[in-house]
Design an enzyme around this catalytic site. Structure first.
Site, short mmCIF file in Angstrom:
data_model
loop_
_atom_site.label_atom_id
_atom_site.label_comp_id
_atom_site.label_asym_id
_atom_site.label_seq_id
_atom_site.Cartn_x
_atom_site.Cartn_y
_atom_site.Cartn_z
N GLN A 210 48.36 34.71 44.48
CA GLN A 210 49.56 35.20 45.18
C GLN A 210 50.81 34.68 44.46
OE1 GLN A 210 49.66 37.22 47.77
NE2 GLN A 210 47.61 37.15 48.65
N TYR A 239 37.42 41.30 50.49
CA TYR A 239 38.46 41.47 49.47
C TYR A 239 39.04 40.07 49.17
CZ TYR A 239 38.14 46.28 51.27
OH TYR A 239 37.70 47.50 51.70
N GLU A 260 34.02 40.39 46.94
CA GLU A 260 35.11 40.78 46.05
C GLU A 260 34.54 41.61 44.90
OE1 GLU A 260 38.55 40.37 45.43
OE2 GLU A 260 38.07 41.30 43.51
N ASP A 308 41.55 41.50 53.57
CA ASP A 308 42.83 41.50 52.85
C ASP A 308 42.73 42.50 51.70
OD1 ASP A 308 45.23 40.89 51.64
OD2 ASP A 308 44.65 38.88 50.98
N CYS A 335 49.12 44.44 52.60
CA CYS A 335 50.36 44.55 51.82
C CYS A 335 50.91 45.97 51.93
CB CYS A 335 50.11 44.17 50.37
SG CYS A 335 48.80 45.14 49.61
N1 SAH Z 1 42.49 37.64 49.60
C1 SAH Z 1 42.87 37.41 48.24
C2 SAH Z 1 43.04 38.67 47.40
C3 SAH Z 1 43.71 39.84 48.00
S1 SAH Z 1 44.14 41.11 46.87
C4 SAH Z 1 44.11 36.54 48.16
O1 SAH Z 1 44.79 36.31 49.15
O2 SAH Z 1 44.38 36.02 47.09
C5 SAH Z 1 42.88 42.31 47.14
C6 SAH Z 1 41.59 42.03 46.42
O3 SAH Z 1 40.70 43.11 46.69
C7 SAH Z 1 41.70 41.97 44.90
O4 SAH Z 1 41.16 40.74 44.48
C8 SAH Z 1 40.83 43.14 44.40
O5 SAH Z 1 40.12 42.84 43.20
C9 SAH Z 1 39.87 43.31 45.56
N2 SAH Z 1 39.24 44.64 45.70
C10 SAH Z 1 39.76 45.86 45.41
N3 SAH Z 1 38.90 46.84 45.75
C11 SAH Z 1 37.80 46.23 46.28
C12 SAH Z 1 36.58 46.72 46.83
N4 SAH Z 1 36.32 48.01 46.90
N5 SAH Z 1 35.69 45.81 47.28
C13 SAH Z 1 35.95 44.48 47.22
N6 SAH Z 1 37.09 43.97 46.72
C14 SAH Z 1 38.01 44.82 46.25
#
Ligand code: SAH
Length: 470
Positions: A210, A239, A260, A308, A335
């Site tokens: 972040q 995610y 993820e 997320d 977001c």
């Molecule tokens: N929760 C984390 C990241 C959030 S960003 C934090 O706070 O740092 C969203 C994340 O979703 C990213 O890391 C991206 O790689 C992942 N992502 C995107 N599409 C996805 C999917 N279909 N399945 C699992 N993860 C996914």
């Protein structure tokens, strides 16, 4: 009046012309407009000092009038807008980038030109741990020998002793991606570490982290509070990126399962678990939707689902499986309030109720806003039970014409009456605009199922006619 001389050309900060107070109320109104129909929206949490919050800064390099420039791409173009200091970027990082440009000029290093594909220095990426003070510089270059590499690195370290690691990344491709595949550490460990909510996280050149550390703590603490953990729960962190939220929650949970898609992020997540001696967490690499479907098919349960997702929101498979896994609480960090509204629409038709909505300003001066929502599973008899049908992410065209809030506002204005979502749902059903089962089918004997009073019904019909829904 904008405080930033680059405002018009850069395009990174869409709200530069508003005071910070105005920006916060702009975002608050946006969230109320999109999510107010689900429950009360708490006041957005802004920053005391909304400047220089970005811990990750990147600059492109080019030539202009015979001089080397560094800065950002003008939006949707490949023109570089020269920027030496930026109101939202970390000031140390900005100074390092200016030094690198001056050094590159004196070392006669050519910027890479992505049309002719000639030259050497393409981008610089700086990441700084605000708490740890560690600084990583990534020099993104074309392939081939690094001219006077040792003296260049020594000169840079001489001017900026705060740099803790320097990495060279090679990107020869015709691509708009900043980083290429290969990296080589020129100084230090090749990564930095940073503290967040009392834990340590490793940040490498490619890993997602972040970008506003102060507000990230606010965001994660809110998610933590909403999760209401007591120490025994099974939590899914969907995610999960590099595992930050799940790891922070693991302290107060029985077990955490992170999922993820990005395999590098999963690798970082596993490292982060080891770094913090956390043993009650597991990470899986894969699509969150598919993973949840498998969990649901195996009859698994979860107490809390934390999600997320990226801007596109959660997939329909994911949401359907959440309902099957039947967690008591869902904590949704988003977001993108538009896809959040869509997903809340689904979950609230399937037996969940939004009970808290907290916007957090993670990106001052930009139009972006982050929101944390707590959904709780309905189960007490006075709530209306839900039938689980699984085909409902898209609204019917009639339903999409006006939101509940718009109908409520219209009725209030024209008939002076306050109507509830339930009233509207009942009228919608009566007029054949398919309303979901949750509003009208009471399965339990004790369910309260008040009828919509006649005058309210008439007023709602008027509103629906006005919105051309009937
Ligand atoms: N929760 C984390 C990241 C959030 S960003 C934090 O706070 O740092 C969203 C994340 O979703 C990213 O890391 C991206 O790689 C992942 N992502 C995107 N599409 C996805 C999917 N279909 N399945 C699992 N993860 C996914």
């Amino acid at each position: 009046m904008s405080q930033c001389p680059h405002y018009k050309k850069c395009g990174g900060c869409q709200l530069q012309n508003m005071t910070y107070e105005k920006q916060l109320s702009f975002k608050q109104v946006k969230i109320i407009r999109l999510l107010g129909r689900f429950c009360h929206v708490d006041e957005i949490i802004g920053m005391d000092e909304p400047f220089h919050y970005r811990n990750k800064v990147q600059a492109a390099f080019g030539m202009k009038n015979g001089k080397m420039i560094s800065g950002v791409y003008q939006s949707s173009t490949h023109n570089i807008v020269p920027v030496d200091d930026c109101l939202i970027e970390d000031e140390v990082a900005d100074r390092i980038i200016v030094t690198i440009r001056k050094l590159a000029t004196s070392f006669k290093m050519k910027p890479f030109n992505d049309v002719t594909m000639k030259g050497f220095l393409r981008h610089v990426l700086v990441k700084r741990g605000f708490l740890s003070g560690q600084v990583m510089v990534v020099l993104v270059t074309a392939s081939g020998a690094f001219p006077s590499q040792r003296s260049f690195i020594n000169a840079l370290l001489g001017k900026h002793p705060e740099i803790t690691t320097i990495v060279r990344n090679i990107n020869d491709k015709h691509t708009s991606l900043v980083l290429g595949e290969r990296s080589e550490t020129l100084f230090g460990s090749g990564y930095i570490e940073e503290q967040l909510c009392g834990m340590t996280f490793r940040i490498s050149p490619k890993s997602f982290y972040q970008i506003n550390p102060k507000q990230t703590e606010v965001l994660y603490n809110t998610a933590m509070e909403f999760a209401g953990l007591t120490g025994s729960e099974r939590v899914i962190d969907a995610y999960c990126g590099t595992g930050t939220i799940g790891l922070i929650m693991s302290k107060n949970a029985g077990e955490v399962i992170g999922v993820e898609l990005n395999k590098d992020a999963v690798k970082d997540a596993k490292n982060n678990a080891a770094l913090n001696n956390v043993s009650n967490i597991q990470f899986f690499c894969g699509d969150a939707g598919r993973f949840m479907v498998e969990m649901a098919e195996m009859g698994e349960k979860a107490d809390v689902v934390m999600t997320d997702p990226p801007r596109a929101g959660c997939s329909l498979d994911f949401l359907k499986s959440v309902v099957k896994l039947s967690p008591k609480r869902v904590v949704y960090v988003s977001c993108n309030p538009e896809t959040l509204a869509r997903d809340l629409g689904f979950l609230t038709r399937k037996g969940y109720k939004a009970v808290k909505i907290q916007p957090v300003d993670m990106f001052p001066f930009t139009e972006h806003v982050e929101t944390v929502v707590l959904l709780s599973k309905l189960k007490s008899p006075q709530h209306i039970e839900v039938e689980l049908k699984t085909d409902e992410l898209d609204l019917t065209s009639a339903e999409s014409k006006a939101t509940y809030d718009e109908i409520k506002a219209y009725v209030k204005e024209h008939a002076g009456l306050t109507v509830s979502s339930l009233n509207i749902a009942q009228v919608k059903q009566k007029y054949g605009i398919i309303e979901r089962e949750n509003y009208n089918k009471a399965k339990s004997k004790n369910s309260r199922q008040p009828k919509c009073p006649k005058e309210k019904e008439e007023a709602i019909v008027e509103a629906m006619k006005f919105f051309k829904m009937i």
